[in-house]
Scaffold this motif. Structure first.
Motif, short mmCIF file in Angstrom:
data_model
loop_
_atom_site.label_atom_id
_atom_site.label_comp_id
_atom_site.label_asym_id
_atom_site.label_seq_id
_atom_site.Cartn_x
_atom_site.Cartn_y
_atom_site.Cartn_z
N GLU A 10 -3.60 16.19 -8.71
CA GLU A 10 -4.11 16.36 -7.60
C GLU A 10 -2.98 16.86 -6.51
OE1 GLU A 10 -6.50 13.26 -5.68
OE2 GLU A 10 -7.68 13.12 -7.64
N GLY A 49 -14.99 6.20 -3.99
CA GLY A 49 -15.15 5.39 -2.85
C GLY A 49 -15.35 4.03 -2.99
N ILE A 58 4.96 5.81 0.34
CA ILE A 58 4.94 7.01 -0.31
C ILE A 58 5.64 8.15 0.96
CG2 ILE A 58 3.28 9.13 -0.82
CD1 ILE A 58 3.14 7.42 -3.00
N SER A 118 0.73 -1.15 -0.04
CA SER A 118 -0.03 0.00 0.25
C SER A 118 0.97 1.40 0.16
CB SER A 118 -0.84 -0.08 1.27
OG SER A 118 -1.10 1.27 1.72
N PRO A 119 0.48 2.20 -0.72
CA PRO A 119 1.23 3.62 -0.79
C PRO A 119 1.22 4.32 0.60
CG PRO A 119 -0.85 3.70 -2.04
CD PRO A 119 -0.87 2.50 -1.41
N ALA A 170 4.66 7.83 -13.01
CA ALA A 170 3.19 7.82 -12.66
C ALA A 170 2.46 8.79 -13.95
CB ALA A 170 2.67 8.40 -11.55
N GLU A 174 -14.45 12.07 -1.34
CA GLU A 174 -13.77 10.92 -1.47
C GLU A 174 -13.95 9.82 -0.33
OE1 GLU A 174 -9.39 10.90 -1.23
OE2 GLU A 174 -9.33 12.36 0.58
N VAL A 188 -16.26 7.36 0.04
CA VAL A 188 -17.76 7.24 0.25
C VAL A 188 -17.89 5.71 0.30
CG1 VAL A 188 -20.21 7.53 -0.90
CG2 VAL A 188 -18.28 9.39 -1.06
N1 LIG Z 1 -10.93 4.08 3.60
C1 LIG Z 1 -11.51 4.15 2.32
N2 LIG Z 1 -10.39 4.62 1.70
C2 LIG Z 1 -10.65 4.67 0.43
C3 LIG Z 1 -11.93 4.73 -0.07
N3 LIG Z 1 -11.91 4.94 -1.51
C4 LIG Z 1 -10.63 5.08 -1.93
N4 LIG Z 1 -10.01 5.23 -0.60
C5 LIG Z 1 -8.48 5.08 -0.40
O1 LIG Z 1 -8.13 6.56 -0.27
C6 LIG Z 1 -7.07 6.83 -1.07
C7 LIG Z 1 -7.35 8.12 -1.95
O2 LIG Z 1 -6.03 8.81 -2.28
P1 LIG Z 1 -5.29 9.98 -1.82
O3 LIG Z 1 -6.24 10.83 -0.72
O4 LIG Z 1 -5.01 10.69 -2.85
O5 LIG Z 1 -4.26 9.43 -0.99
C8 LIG Z 1 -3.11 8.62 -1.59
C9 LIG Z 1 -2.12 9.65 -2.13
O6 LIG Z 1 -1.97 10.46 -1.07
C10 LIG Z 1 -0.90 8.55 -1.93
N5 LIG Z 1 -0.52 8.27 -3.39
C11 LIG Z 1 -1.00 7.04 -4.16
N6 LIG Z 1 -0.58 7.22 -5.22
C12 LIG Z 1 0.24 8.31 -5.48
C13 LIG Z 1 1.10 8.99 -6.34
O7 LIG Z 1 1.12 8.25 -7.44
N7 LIG Z 1 1.73 9.92 -6.17
C14 LIG Z 1 1.68 10.52 -5.04
N8 LIG Z 1 2.50 11.67 -4.65
N9 LIG Z 1 0.79 10.12 -3.84
C15 LIG Z 1 0.34 8.75 -4.18
O8 LIG Z 1 -1.13 7.45 -1.10
C16 LIG Z 1 -2.53 7.84 -0.78
C17 LIG Z 1 -3.05 6.62 -0.28
O9 LIG Z 1 -3.52 6.03 -1.40
P2 LIG Z 1 -4.35 4.43 -1.46
O10 LIG Z 1 -3.80 3.63 -0.29
O11 LIG Z 1 -4.54 3.90 -2.87
O12 LIG Z 1 -5.81 5.09 -0.93
C18 LIG Z 1 -6.35 5.68 -1.66
C19 LIG Z 1 -7.76 4.88 -1.84
O13 LIG Z 1 -7.57 3.40 -1.82
C20 LIG Z 1 -13.12 4.38 0.74
O14 LIG Z 1 -14.27 4.24 0.25
N10 LIG Z 1 -12.60 4.20 2.04
#
Ligand SMILES: Nc1nc2c(ncn2[C@@H]2O[C@@H]3COP(=O)(O)O[C@H]4[C@@H](O)[C@H](n5cnc6c(=O)[nH]c(N)nc65)O[C@@H]4COP(=O)(O)O[C@H]3[C@H]2O)c(=O)[nH]1
Length: 727
Positions: free
Chosen positions: A573, A681, A501, A496-497, A517, A660, A662
Motif C-alpha cells: 500500500e 473499518g 510513524i 499508535s503509529p 514489516a 477504509e 467504515v
Molecule cells: N477512525 C477510524 N479509523 C480506522 C477505522 N478502521 C481502521 N482505522 C485506522 O485507519 C488506519 C488505516 O491505516 P492507514 O490509512 O494505512 O494509515 C496508517 C499508515 O499510514 C501508517 N502505518 C501503520 N503501519 C504502518 C507500516 O507498517 N508502515 C508504514 N509506512 N506506515 C504504517 O499509520 C497509519 C495509522 O495506522 P493506524 O493507527 O493503525 O490506523 C489505521 C486503522 O487503525 C475506522 O473504522 N475508523
C-alpha cells in the motif's frame, strides 16, 4: 722559488770549454747539463727546461744567436735567462746577442767570479720572474673562478621570483638588483642604479636610514616588514620585505628580499570570501552569520537592546528543484536573497544558512513589533512571482522568530528556537510565521526523547504488527488483512503509529522498520498458508523513503522466497505522496514487483494531487478511498460524490476499489449500493493482535450475515450483523 739546485745548460761545441764551465759551476751547487750544438741544445731544452743557459755564439750549424731567437720566440722558453759566452768582444756582436734575446755576456776566457755573479743574479731574476708569472696565473684563475661564481649568483638571483636589492648604507643607493626587481617595478637595472631605495619606497630617506641603522644595530635579526613600493608607472605594489645587514669593508650592505603579496592577498581574500559568504547569493554564510549574531548579541547586551532572529525556510522548494530544475532553483534562491535584503534596515543582517534556509538578525531599540513587520513584509514581497528564464515562479516562506533576551541569550539557542518556531509555522499550513514559545521547547525536547527511544526500539525489536480484516462485499468474507505497525514501548504500552510513524519517516528509520514489516508479514502469510487458515493476502504500508534509500525490491523478493509464498498474497500500500518521490525509480521497482505478481494498492486515495491519468503510469491494482470521504459519506453530498466518482473511475480503469474507515451500517449501505468492492473499518473489526485475529480467521466469526444475497439498493434494508465489537 724552487728549493732544488738550479740546472744550468752549457752549450758549446768545444768540449774543453764545456768541461771548464762545469768545473766552475758544480762546486757552487748548480746542476749542469751540456749540449755540443744549437740543435742538441734545443732538443735538450724541449725535454727538460733548465733554469739558465750558457750559450756559445760561434758554433758549427746553428749558432748561438739563432738558438737564442728560437728560445725567446717560444713562450714556454722565453723566460729562461741566456748568458752568451763568446770570444768575440766587439760591440756589434754584443748588440746582436742582446737583439737575439740574451740577458748577459761573458767573454772567453771566462772570469770565475764574474761567471758566478752573473749566474747568481740572473737566476735570482729568473726565480722572481717565475714567481710573478705563477702568481699572476693563480690570480687569473682566482678571478676567473670569482667571475664564474658571480655569474652563477647573478643567474640564481635573476631566477628567483622575489625581488632582491642590495643597498649601500653609505651611499643609500642600490649596489645590486636582480631581474625580478626590475620586472616587478617596471624599471631597467640601470634606472634603478640611477635612483635610490628612498625614491621607490613609501618612506622618506631619513626614515629609511633610520630603519637601516636599526637593522645594522641588531644585525643578526632578519627583519620582515609589509610595505608598499611604487612602480615606474606610478601604481603601488604590496610587498613583504626581508632585510638583513652585511658588513662590507667600511660600509654596510642592506640585503632586501621583496615578495609580491598581491596574489597571496587576493587568494587570502578569495578564501575569506569562500569561507564566509554564500557563493550563490553573496550573503553571509552560516559561519559568518553565527559570528555576526555573536557580535550583535554583545552589542545588544551593551546597549540594552532587543534582538530578534528570524529563521526563514521556503515552502516546498524541493518541488521547484525537482520539477523546474536546479538552475531555476538556484536563481530563485538568489533572487529571494535579494528580496530579503530589501525587507530589512541596513544595520540588520541577512544570511543563508544552507539549502533554502535563510536567517535574519534584527537589532531593535524598543520596537518590539519590528519582527512582525519584517515577517509580513517578507510574505508580501513573495506575493510577486519571480521571473526566471522566462518562467514565472511563485513561492511562499515559513518563518520562526526568537527574541533576545526573552527566549534565550546564547546565539545557538536563539537559532535553534527560531528553527523550532519555523517548523511550527510549516505545521500551521506554511506561508506564515510563529514566535517561539516555551511550550514549543517542551515539545522539541519530548520529540528528541521520542527519537532516542525509537532508535532503541529498532535495536530492541519493540515493534509488532496488528492486522485489520478487509471484507469482500460480494461474499461477505474476509479476503485479506492490512498489517498495521504498533510500538510496544516499555513503560508506555502500545503506541499508535500516528505518534511515531512520522518520526520514523523523518529520521529514515522507516527504511529498517518497513523492511522488517514486509518480512514479518510474509512470514505470517507463509505460516497460515501451510497451516489451518490457508492462503490469506496481507497488505503492508510502504513509505516513500523506502523507494529511495532502501532496497525495497530486494527485501520483498527475499521475503517471498524465504517464506515460500505466492507473490500475489502480498500487497503493497502506497500513498499518492510516495509515488511522487523519485518517480522513475519508483515506477521501475513497482513494475518489477508487479511482474513477479505482487499486488499494488494506492492508500488514502483522493487526498493527494495526482490525477488518475498520472497514476496510470504506475502498475496499480487497487485504490483505497481515504477515510476522510467515508466519514461523512452519508451526510455530506460532496464526500458522497467524491467517493462515488472514485469507485466509478476505478472500475472504468479495471481497478478494484476498497473503502477504509467504515464504521456504520449507513456507510456500508452506501458503499454496497455503489458497488465498492471491499470494505475495511471498525464496523467489521479494528486492527487486532495476531492471536485474536487468528481466532476469528479460524472460526470465521467475522461474517456479514446474509449480506451476499441482500438487496443492496436500499441501505435501510441491509440485514447486516457484526459479531466482533469495534474497539
Ligand atoms: N477512525 C477510524 N479509523 C480506522 C477505522 N478502521 C481502521 N482505522 C485506522 O485507519 C488506519 C488505516 O491505516 P492507514 O490509512 O494505512 O494509515 C496508517 C499508515 O499510514 C501508517 N502505518 C501503520 N503501519 C504502518 C507500516 O507498517 N508502515 C508504514 N509506512 N506506515 C504504517 O499509520 C497509519 C495509522 O495506522 P493506524 O493507527 O493503525 O490506523 C489505521 C486503522 O487503525 C475506522 O473504522 N475508523
Amino acid at each position: 722559488m724552487s728549493s732544488t739546485a738550479p740546472t744550468i745548460l752549457i752549450v758549446d761545441d768545444e768540449i774543453q770549454n764545456r768541461k771548464l764551465l762545469e768545473a766552475l759551476l758544480r762546486p757552487e751547487g748548480y746542476f749542469t747539463r751540456c749540449a755540443s750544438s744549437g740543435e742538441e741544445a734545443l732538443a735538450s731544452i724541449a725535454e727538460h727546461a733548465p733554469d739558465l743557459i750558457l750559450l756559445d755564439i760561434m758554433m758549427p750549424g746553428m749558432d748561438g744567436f739563432e738558438v737564442a731567437v728560437i728560445l725567446k720566440a717560444n713562450p714556454a722558453t722565453s723566460n729562461i735567462p741566456i748568458i752568451m759566452v763568446t770570444a768575440l768582444d766587439d760591440r756589434s756582436a754584443r748588440l746582436a746577442g742582446l737583439n737575439a734575446g740574451a740577458e748577459e755576456f761573458l767573454t772567453k776566457p771566462v772570469d770565475r767570479a764574474e761567471l758566478w755573479l752573473r749566474v747568481r743574479n740572473l737566476l735570482r731574476l729568473k726565480a722572481f720572474g717565475d714567481f710573478l708569472q705563477n702568481h699572476s696565473v693563480i690570480l687569473e684563475q682566482e678571478v676567473q673562478a670569482r667571475t664564474a661564481d658571480l655569474q652563477r649568483f647573478r643567474s640564481a638571483m635573476d631566477a628567483t621570483a622575489d625581488a632582491i636589492f642590495l643597498v649601500s648604507r653609505n651611499t643609500m643607493r642600490f649596489v645590486e638588483i636582480n631581474a625580478t626587481a626590475c620586472s616587478m617595478l617596471g624599471y631597467t637595472r640601470q634606472e634603478l642604479f640611477d635612483s635610490s631605495p628612498a625614491e621607490i619606497g613609501e618612506v622618506s630617506l631619513e626614515a629609511l636610514e633610520n630603519s637601516y641603522d636599526n637593522i645594522i644595530a641588531g644585525q643578526k635579526i632578519d627583519v620582515l616588514v609589509d610595505t608598499t613600493i611604487r612602480r615606474k608607472d606610478g601604481t603601488y605594489l604590496q610587498v613583504e620585505v626581508h632585510q638583513q645587514a652585511q658588513k662590507s669593508g667600511n660600509d654596510w650592505i642592506i640585503v632586501g628580499v621583496a615578495r609580491d603579496l598581491t596574489e597571496r592577498k587576493e587568494s587570502a581574500q578569495r578564501l575569506h570570501q569562500l569561507a564566509h559568504y554564500d557563493v550563490l547569493t553573496g550573503l553571509p554564510n552560516r559561519t559568518l552569520f553565527y559570528e555576526a549574531l555573536k557580535n550583535a548579541l554583545i552589542q545588544a547586551t551593551d546597549s540594552d537592546w532587543l534582538l530578534a532572529v528570524l529563521f526563514v525556510d521556503l515552502d516546498h522548494f524541493k518541488n521547484i528543484n525537482d520539477t523546474l530544475g536546479h538552475a531555476i532553483g538556484d536563481e530563485l534562491l538568489n533572487q529571494f536573497g535579494n528580496r530579503l535584503v530589501q525587507c530589512v534596515r541596513p544595520r540588520d543582517t541577512v544570511g543563508r544558512l544552507g539549502g533554502d534556509e535563510f536567517a535574519l538578525i534584527l537589532l531593535m531599540h524598543d520596537e518590539s513589533s519590528y519582527p512582525t513587520l519584517v515577517a509580513n513584509k517578507i510574505r508580501e514581497v513573495l506575493r510577486e512571482p519571480f521571473e526566471i528564464q522566462d518562467q514565472e515562479v511563485t513561492i511562499s516562506a515559513s518563518m520562526g522568530i526568537t527574541i533576545y533576551p526573552d527566549d534565550a541569550t546564547a546565539h545557538e539557542t536563539l537559532i535553534k528556537y527560531a528553527d523550532t518556531a519555523m517548523y511550527r509555522a510549516k505545521q500551521a499550513g506554511r506561508d506564515t510565521y510563529r514566535f517561539f514559545t516555551a511550550q514549543m521547547n517542551a515539545e522539541v525536547l519530548a520529540r528528541h526523547d521520542l527519537e532516542v527511544a525509537l532508535h532503541k526500539a529498532v535495536e530492541n525489536k519493540e515493534f509488532v504488527l496488528h492486522y485489520q480484516p478487509k471484507v469482500l462485499l460480494k461474499s461477505g468474507r474476509i479476503i485479506g488483512l492490512e498489517a498495521l505497525l504498533r510500538w510496544q514501548r516499555p513503560g508506555y504500552g502500545l503506541i499508535s503509529p500516528h505518534l511515531f510513524i512520522p518520526i520514523l519517516e523523518e529520521t529514515g528509520l522507516i527504511v529498517r522498520v518497513g523492511s522488517w514489516a514486509i518480512t514479518t508479514a510474509c512470514q505470517q502469510i507463509g505460516q497460515w498458508l501451510h497451516g489451518a487458515i490457508g492462503p490469506m493476502q496481507i497488505s503492508v504500508n510502504v513509505a516513500g523513503r523506502q523507494f529511495i534509500e532502501g532496497d525495497l525490491e530486494g527485501d520483498v523478493l527475499k521475503a517471498l522466497l524465504d517464506h515460500d509464498i505466492p507473490a500475489d498474497l502480498l500487497e503493497l500500500e502506497l500513498t499518492e505522496g510516495s509515488l511522487m518521490v523519485n518517480t522513475e525509480r519508483t515506477i521501475t521497482i513497482l513494475k518489477n514487483l508487479k511482474t513477479r505478481g505482487v499486488q499494488i494498492s494506492i492508500d488514502d486515495f483522493g487526498t493527494g494531487y495526482s490525477s488518475l491519468a498520472y497514476l496510470r503510469r504506475f502498475p496499480i491494482d487497487k485504490l483505497k478511498i481515504d477515510i476522510a470521504f467515508i466519514r461523512e459519506v452519508t451526510t455530506n453530498p460532496d464526500d458522497a460524490a467524491i467517493a462515488l466518482a472514485i469507485i466509478r473511475m476505478a472500475h472504468s480503469l479495471k481497478l478494484e476499489v476498497i473503502a477504509e474507515g467504515v464504521e456504520t451500517e449507513a456507510q456500508l449501505a452506501f458503499l454496497l449500493r455503489y458497488h465498492c468492492d471491499q470494505i475495511q473499518g471498525y464496523y467489521f473489526s479494528p486492527p487486532l493482535p495476531l492471536l485474536e485475529l487468528e481466532q476469528i480467521l479460524l472460526s470465521e466469526t467475522l461474517d456479514l450475515v446474509g449480506m451476499a444475497d441482500s438487496n443492496t439498493e436500499r441501505q435501510d434494508e441491509l440485514p447486516i450483523t457484526f459479531k466482533s465489537a469495534p474497539q
